[in-house]
Design an enzyme around this catalytic site. Structure first.
Site, PDB file in Angstrom:
ATOM      1  N   ASP A  30       0.675  -1.167  -0.373  1.00 26.50           N
ATOM      2  CA  ASP A  30       0.398  -0.126   0.056  1.00 26.50           C
ATOM      3  C   ASP A  30       0.742   0.995  -0.310  1.00 26.50           C
ATOM      4  OD1 ASP A  30      -2.043   1.479   0.108  1.00 26.50           O
ATOM      5  OD2 ASP A  30      -1.637   1.625   2.835  1.00 26.50           O
ATOM      6  N   GLY A  86      -5.076   3.724  -3.233  1.00 29.57           N
ATOM      7  CA  GLY A  86      -6.579   4.438  -3.647  1.00 29.57           C
ATOM      8  C   GLY A  86      -6.295   5.301  -4.233  1.00 29.57           C
TER       9      GLY A  86
END
Length: 661
Positions: free
Chosen positions: A360, A505
């Protein structure tokens, strides 16, 4: 959140209770059997013979007492292995439980017939010590694992239990979430968690959604803006109209994704079980062949049966029971001392075969907080002086970007008439001049501009502007700061031949900048939480064994889906609970240490099993009587000496486990 989640929570609590109950059960059985083993050893003719103590320890009926004590150990201590052999044979995967059950049953039945008249030797003490060591091994192994995942329970904790319900008369009333329905209005005050998924109908604010979506920058929300339950409200007060509750909410969908990924995650059979399966085949076939061969050579049934039983008991070395659990215990302690907590050993073992590590971005490769990366003056002003004015002003702000600006300078100037403009910026007076730090939208609204060519090279950066006495003085370029350790971690993975991939994201421009800075092999940007787990499945379908490293709510399904889920420990509880391995420190470099420890641990397991195999290679032919013609035969007593030696070697070897570089 709803009845289903309450039911799931109860099931999780029940599963966790079962895990601790099993640890306590193995512990209790081990200590009781160990206490009974002492008189069994003392009463055993082999042991008495070794120490020449027959005349002191033998008495009428001693063999019946030995049989009674051994029966208790066999049935009580052996019970977990009888359950295990049933499960293994039912699923056609014979392993350690099958091997142990075959060995202790063979020893018990044969020794019992000897007590009641058959000519031969007693194997009761081998039976008892084998059960003791296997119980100890299972107890150690289960203690080394942290237990079942509590991811779903932690997800539910993200939501507040009540909300400020706005009644038709305009007054607010505290109401439990389960009593709210779509269409209701709720008030969300500054700093509170947003209780529901909905739409802003009054007010404006900035909302921190980083733990849910991975978006590192706080998101400005005005009337009409969508908000997500579990995100954190910033400096404004808003009225939200509820759109989704219960199982339809964003958080509930994440819960479903975690459940799905955890339910479909494959579990490979561990090394000891594969080894034990082959030993079981060798034990049964070796015992049968030994019996048949000696009968064919004209030996009587008693001698042939004794050789056959000796082979089957010898095939299950005590060292095998400790070969894996001792390494696991040492490995777990070693990892904990280095800030690496192993929750799932099966997944940890897979780490040695990783082809790719997926990171991430926000909070993992980066620090998850904004900082000033560059000051671009509009004229020839002093960048440090402009930054000092901006940092002094923002020191009074609670906004995450404001805190990042304030942290850029240690010394701050006194500020007068400070005022926050929600969603737009801050203003105040410093040394008699008016200073403003404002957003691009507010700059445009004031009819001011900044030369676009000066910012064209930085599309990935967040830009805010500094005004002094109403004039634009500089642009501050803000970005999520990359961790100093990230570069070394990526470089180390490359040296090991492991791909490094980032899934985030965040915006494409931001992702590209981070990927280029760190030299990542691949990256995916603007990926929603549900798509993260899907992306990992796609990578796995290419035949790659993958690890996922993350710290946010949005990472939980992906952590559960990956072959190895690695949570950065300072992240959210839910990410930690969905992971197989937890890194206590916020240091991606520790992901490297996990892989190295997994490789060292596996190598040590193989070494220990090799000692167990060496014992078998040497002992089984002797137990079968291949050198009987030369007067050489392995007696149970001699087998015990060899067994003890291999067990000691395994125990000592386990203590030398180190993390390889």
């Amino acid at each position: 959140m709803d009845h289903n989640h309450s039911h799931k929570k109860m099931n999780e609590e029940h599963g966790k209770h079962d895990h601790y109950h099993m640890i306590a059960d193995y512990k209790r059985r081990f200590w009781i059997c160990l206490a009974l083993t002492i008189p069994i050893v003392i009463l055993s003719p082999h042991i008495q013979h070794i120490f020449s103590m027959q005349e002191f320890l033998m008495f009428p009926g001693d063999s019946y007492l030995l049989f009674a004590l051994s029966s208790v150990v066999y049935f009580y201590g052996g019970y977990p292995f009888f359950k295990g052999i049933y499960t293994e044979l039912k699923s056609l995967t014979p392993g350690m439980m099958t091997l142990v059950a075959v060995a202790i049953t063979t020893a018990y039945l044969y020794s019992s017939t000897v007590v009641f008249g058959l000519e031969g030797e007693l194997f009761f003490w081998e039976l008892a010590t084998l059960i003791d060591i296997m119980l100890l091994g299972h107890w150690l192994e289960m203690k080394s694992v942290l237990g079942a995942s509590q991811a779903l329970e932690e997800l539910v904790k993200l939501l507040p239990s009540t909300a400020h319900h706005i009644m038709p008369n305009g007054k607010t009333m505290e109401m439990p979430l389960e009593h709210l329905k779509p269409g209701d209005l709720v008030l969300v005050k500054p700093g509170e968690k947003v209780p529901v998924d909905g739409r802003v109908v009054k007010g404006q604010t900035s909302i921190d959604e980083s733990m849910l979506t991975g978006e590192s920058e706080p998101v400005y929300k005005a009337v009409g803006g969508q908000v997500i339950g579990g995100s954190v409200n910033g400096d404004g007060s808003i009225h939200v109209q509820i759109e989704k509750t219960g199982k339809d909410s964003f958080l509930s969908q994440v819960i479903s994704l975690v459940e799905e990924a955890q339910g479909t995650k494959s579990r490979t059979q561990n090394l000891a079980d594969r080894f034990a399966m082959w030993l079981t085949i060798i034990a049964l076939s070796g015992g049968f062949i030994t019996l048949m061969v000696w009968l064919m050579f004209g030996q009587d049934l008693a001698f042939s049966l004794e050789r056959s039983v000796t082979v089957m008991v010898t095939t299950c070395p005590h060292a095998l029971g400790l070969a894996i659990p001792l390494v696991v215990a040492v490995s777990t302690a070693l990892s904990a001392s280095n800030g690496l907590l192993i929750r799932n050993r099966t997944s940890f073992e897979k780490a040695r075969n990783l082809d790719a590590v997926i990171f991430d971005k926000t909070g993992t490769l980066t620090q998850g907080k904004f900082g000033v990366s560059e000051v671009i003056p509009i004229k020839e002003g002093d960048p440090d002086e402009i930054l000092k004015y901006a940092a002094s002003l923002e020191a009074n702000s609670e906004h995450p970007i404001g805190r990042g600006v304030a942290a850029a300078m240690e010394d701050h100037l006194p500020v007068e008439d400070f005022k926050a403009i929600p969603g737009r910026g801050v203003e105040g007076r410093i040394n008699g001049v008016k200073v403003e730090v404002i957003s691009p939208g507010y700059l445009e609204k004031k009819g001011l501009s900044f030369p676009e060519e000066k910012l064209a090279s930085y599309p990935e950066k967040t830009t805010i502007f500094v005004l002094i006495n109403g004039q634009v003085e500089a642009a501050l370029l803000m970005s999520d700061l990359i961790r100093p350790e990230s570069q070394e971690a990526i470089s180390g993975l490359k040296d090991m031949g492991i791909k490094s991939i980032m899934i985030t994201g965040d915006r494409m421009e931001v992702a590209r900048w981070v990927a280029e800075e760190l030299g990542l092999d691949q990256y995916f940007a603007e990926v929603l939480p549900g798509e993260k787990a899907k992306k990992i499945r796609q990578i796995q379908e290419e035949g790659l064994v993958v690890a996922m490293t993350g710290d946010g709510i949005n990472d939980a399904p992906a952590l559960a889906q990956a072959d190895v889920g690695i949570a950065i420990g300072a992240g959210t509880d839910v990410a930690i609970e969905a992971a197989d391995i937890i890194l206590v420190r916020n240091n991606p470099l520790d992901a490297l240490y996990i892989i190295r420890l997994a490789r060292s641990t596996y190598r040590k397991m193989v070494e220990n099993l090799a000692w167990g195999a060496g014992y078998n290679i040497f002992a089984i032919p002797l137990a079968a009587g291949v050198l009987y013609a030369y007067g050489i035969i392995l007696t149970p007593a001699m087998g015990a000496v060899l067994m003890s030696a291999s067990t000691i070697i395994v125990a000592v070897n386990s203590r030398f486990l180190r993390i390889s570089k």
